[in-house]
Write a protein that holds these residues in place. Structure first.
Motif, mmCIF file in Angstrom:
data_model
loop_
_atom_site.group_PDB
_atom_site.id
_atom_site.type_symbol
_atom_site.label_atom_id
_atom_site.label_comp_id
_atom_site.label_asym_id
_atom_site.label_seq_id
_atom_site.Cartn_x
_atom_site.Cartn_y
_atom_site.Cartn_z
ATOM 1 N N LEU A 1 22.670 7.042 0.249
ATOM 2 C CA LEU A 1 21.984 8.330 0.287
ATOM 3 C C LEU A 1 20.672 8.127 1.024
ATOM 4 O O LEU A 1 19.889 7.248 0.671
ATOM 5 N N GLN A 2 20.459 8.940 2.045
ATOM 6 C CA GLN A 2 19.251 8.811 2.864
ATOM 7 C C GLN A 2 18.640 10.175 3.133
ATOM 8 O O GLN A 2 19.354 11.147 3.386
ATOM 9 N N GLY A 3 17.331 10.263 3.034
ATOM 10 C CA GLY A 3 16.626 11.508 3.331
ATOM 11 C C GLY A 3 15.218 11.208 3.801
ATOM 12 O O GLY A 3 14.820 10.045 3.934
ATOM 13 N N ARG A 4 14.448 12.293 4.016
ATOM 14 C CA ARG A 4 13.080 12.133 4.524
ATOM 15 C C ARG A 4 12.093 12.815 3.579
ATOM 16 O O ARG A 4 12.318 13.946 3.130
ATOM 17 N N LYS A 5 11.036 12.114 3.294
ATOM 18 C CA LYS A 5 10.043 12.533 2.312
ATOM 19 C C LYS A 5 9.361 13.835 2.717
ATOM 20 O O LYS A 5 8.878 13.978 3.842
ATOM 21 N N GLY A 6 9.339 14.768 1.782
ATOM 22 C CA GLY A 6 8.568 15.992 1.963
ATOM 23 C C GLY A 6 9.229 17.084 2.758
ATOM 24 O O GLY A 6 8.662 18.167 2.895
ATOM 25 N N ARG B 1 6.644 7.389 -3.343
ATOM 26 C CA ARG B 1 5.204 7.122 -3.258
ATOM 27 C C ARG B 1 4.878 6.194 -2.089
ATOM 28 O O ARG B 1 3.833 6.327 -1.449
ATOM 29 N N MET B 2 5.769 5.262 -1.797
ATOM 30 C CA MET B 2 5.489 4.264 -0.773
ATOM 31 C C MET B 2 5.768 4.752 0.644
ATOM 32 O O MET B 2 5.198 4.235 1.607
ATOM 33 N N ALA B 3 6.641 5.735 0.791
ATOM 34 C CA ALA B 3 6.997 6.222 2.119
ATOM 35 C C ALA B 3 5.907 7.114 2.695
ATOM 36 O O ALA B 3 5.244 7.863 1.975
ATOM 37 N N LYS B 4 5.747 7.043 4.014
ATOM 38 C CA LYS B 4 4.856 7.970 4.709
ATOM 39 C C LYS B 4 5.437 9.384 4.631
ATOM 40 O O LYS B 4 6.645 9.551 4.425
ATOM 41 N N PRO B 5 4.617 10.414 4.818
ATOM 42 C CA PRO B 5 5.185 11.756 4.961
ATOM 43 C C PRO B 5 6.214 11.781 6.087
ATOM 44 O O PRO B 5 5.981 11.232 7.162
ATOM 45 N N LYS B 6 7.364 12.336 5.821
ATOM 46 C CA LYS B 6 8.507 12.403 6.724
ATOM 47 C C LYS B 6 9.182 11.053 6.931
ATOM 48 O O LYS B 6 10.114 10.939 7.735
ATOM 49 N N GLY B 7 8.732 10.011 6.211
ATOM 50 C CA GLY B 7 9.411 8.721 6.274
ATOM 51 C C GLY B 7 10.753 8.776 5.582
ATOM 52 O O GLY B 7 11.003 9.640 4.737
ATOM 53 N N GLU C 1 16.620 16.666 4.452
ATOM 54 C CA GLU C 1 17.544 16.067 5.425
ATOM 55 C C GLU C 1 18.391 14.978 4.767
ATOM 56 O O GLU C 1 18.681 13.934 5.357
ATOM 57 N N ILE C 2 18.799 15.231 3.524
ATOM 58 C CA ILE C 2 19.576 14.237 2.789
ATOM 59 C C ILE C 2 20.994 14.158 3.350
ATOM 60 O O ILE C 2 21.654 15.169 3.573
ATOM 61 N N VAL C 3 21.436 12.932 3.576
ATOM 62 C CA VAL C 3 22.818 12.670 3.965
ATOM 63 C C VAL C 3 23.457 11.812 2.878
ATOM 64 O O VAL C 3 22.910 10.776 2.490
ATOM 65 N N LEU C 4 24.586 12.263 2.378
ATOM 66 C CA LEU C 4 25.346 11.501 1.396
ATOM 67 C C LEU C 4 26.526 10.870 2.118
ATOM 68 O O LEU C 4 27.374 11.560 2.683
ATOM 69 N N TYR C 5 26.577 9.551 2.085
ATOM 70 C CA TYR C 5 27.541 8.789 2.877
ATOM 71 C C TYR C 5 28.367 7.900 1.956
ATOM 72 O O TYR C 5 27.882 6.878 1.462
ATOM 73 N N GLU D 1 0.821 -1.208 0.000
ATOM 74 C CA GLU D 1 0.000 0.000 0.000
ATOM 75 C C GLU D 1 0.857 1.260 0.000
ATOM 76 O O GLU D 1 1.795 1.389 0.799
ATOM 77 N N PRO D 2 0.569 2.223 -0.874
ATOM 78 C CA PRO D 2 1.336 3.474 -0.912
ATOM 79 C C PRO D 2 1.207 4.278 0.384
ATOM 80 O O PRO D 2 0.247 4.140 1.135
ATOM 81 N N ASN D 3 2.201 5.133 0.632
ATOM 82 C CA ASN D 3 2.204 6.060 1.778
ATOM 83 C C ASN D 3 2.031 5.357 3.109
ATOM 84 O O ASN D 3 1.413 5.885 4.035
ATOM 85 N N SER D 4 2.581 4.140 3.231
ATOM 86 C CA SER D 4 2.337 3.374 4.458
ATOM 87 C C SER D 4 3.600 2.883 5.153
ATOM 88 O O SER D 4 3.508 2.178 6.164
ATOM 89 N N PHE D 5 4.784 3.283 4.663
ATOM 90 C CA PHE D 5 6.014 2.742 5.233
ATOM 91 C C PHE D 5 6.832 3.831 5.941
ATOM 92 O O PHE D 5 7.014 4.924 5.420
ATOM 93 N N ASP D 6 7.331 3.475 7.114
ATOM 94 C CA ASP D 6 8.193 4.394 7.867
ATOM 95 C C ASP D 6 9.560 4.534 7.205
ATOM 96 O O ASP D 6 10.195 5.594 7.292
ATOM 97 N N HIS D 7 9.997 3.471 6.543
ATOM 98 C CA HIS D 7 11.297 3.472 5.869
ATOM 99 C C HIS D 7 11.174 2.694 4.563
ATOM 100 O O HIS D 7 10.539 1.629 4.536
ATOM 101 N N VAL D 8 11.789 3.215 3.513
ATOM 102 C CA VAL D 8 11.849 2.520 2.225
ATOM 103 C C VAL D 8 13.314 2.458 1.813
ATOM 104 O O VAL D 8 14.014 3.471 1.840
#
Length: 251
Positions: free
Chosen positions: A208-213, A154-160, A184-188, A107-114
């Protein structure tokens, strides 16, 4: 198909995988280690293959719920075997699907982390591996990198959180696809050897990790040196690969 059984995290994870074709190594372990998941949270592993990253994450974070999406039916079947082999039936499920068709399960918009390890190479670039499983894992054939990015957001929750591991050659394109959509993108960088040492080869991979929205400047981390000059794993890399220690991308 002939399978081997390999041990990850010093035996905490048992992994069946094809003897020939794409085989999980360190990338899925580093990817899983970078996810700041907590018990009760939901994680989506896009292009999960036989389940290496998902199982490593589930082994590290008790109570996390993981869903894997995989297009190749052979790998879905092996992932199901790995779920049973590691007794993760209550915490990890795998779905066969094509992200480019935007399926409604998961289901879209339902995951804390993708999280994902997208294909390394653009369609038509380089030599296509003769093994079909390896070719589809490494070559951009079923979906473009932009489609991977669109689907993950699309699959991540807002701020996921949304997390990629890939070759440095794909960094510029990845950032272009994410512009204005992830904060809040971090390039590692993942350095093969000490970047200031005599055998430095530069960083071949990045996380590369960041948070949606969200909207905030990109940050560069110092990254992880994977090998000592003698080829042995560094203490930090060994703690992740063998002990299942998490990877703090802010350092």
């Amino acid at each position: 198909m002939k399978l081997s059984e390999d041990l990850f995290l010093d035996g905490k994870v048992r992994l069946l995988q094809p003897v020939e074709g794409y085989r999980a190594a360190t990338d899925p372990v580093f990817l899983a280690a970078s996810i700041k998941a907590k018990a009760g949270q939901k994680v989506l592993d896009v292009g999960c293959g036989v389940g290496a990253a998902s199982l490593c994450l589930a082994a590290r974070v008790d109570g996390v719920q993981v869903t894997g999406l995989e297009i190749q039916s052979d790998l879905v079947a092996i992932a199901a075997q790995n779920i049973a082999l590691n007794k993760m039936q209550e915490r990890f499920r795998v779905v066969e699907g094509d992200l480019s068709t935007r399926p409604m399960d998961p289901e879209p918009n339902s995951f804390d982390h993708v999280m994902a390890n997208p294909p390394f190479y653009e369609s038509g670039s380089g030599h296509r591996p003769p093994n079909e499983i390896k070719a589809r894992a490494h070559m951009e054939e079923d979906a473009t990198l932009k489609q991977w990015v669109d689907y993950m957001l699309r699959m991540a929750k807002p701020k996921g959180s949304v997390t990629f591991i890939n070759r440095v050659e794909r960094l510029e394109e990845t950032l272009a696809c994410l512009q204005g959509r992830l904060g809040e993108i971090v390039l590692y960088p993942l350095w093969s050897m000490n970047p200031t040492g005599p055998q430095s080869r530069g960083a071949k991979r990045f996380i590369l990790q960041g948070r949606k929205g969200l909207k905030s400047p990109l940050k560069f981390a110092s990254g992880l040196v994977v090998h000592e000059d003698d080829g042995q794993y560094t203490l930090q890399a060994a703690s992740i690969l063998k002990e299942g220690v998490g990877l703090d991308l802010s350092v």
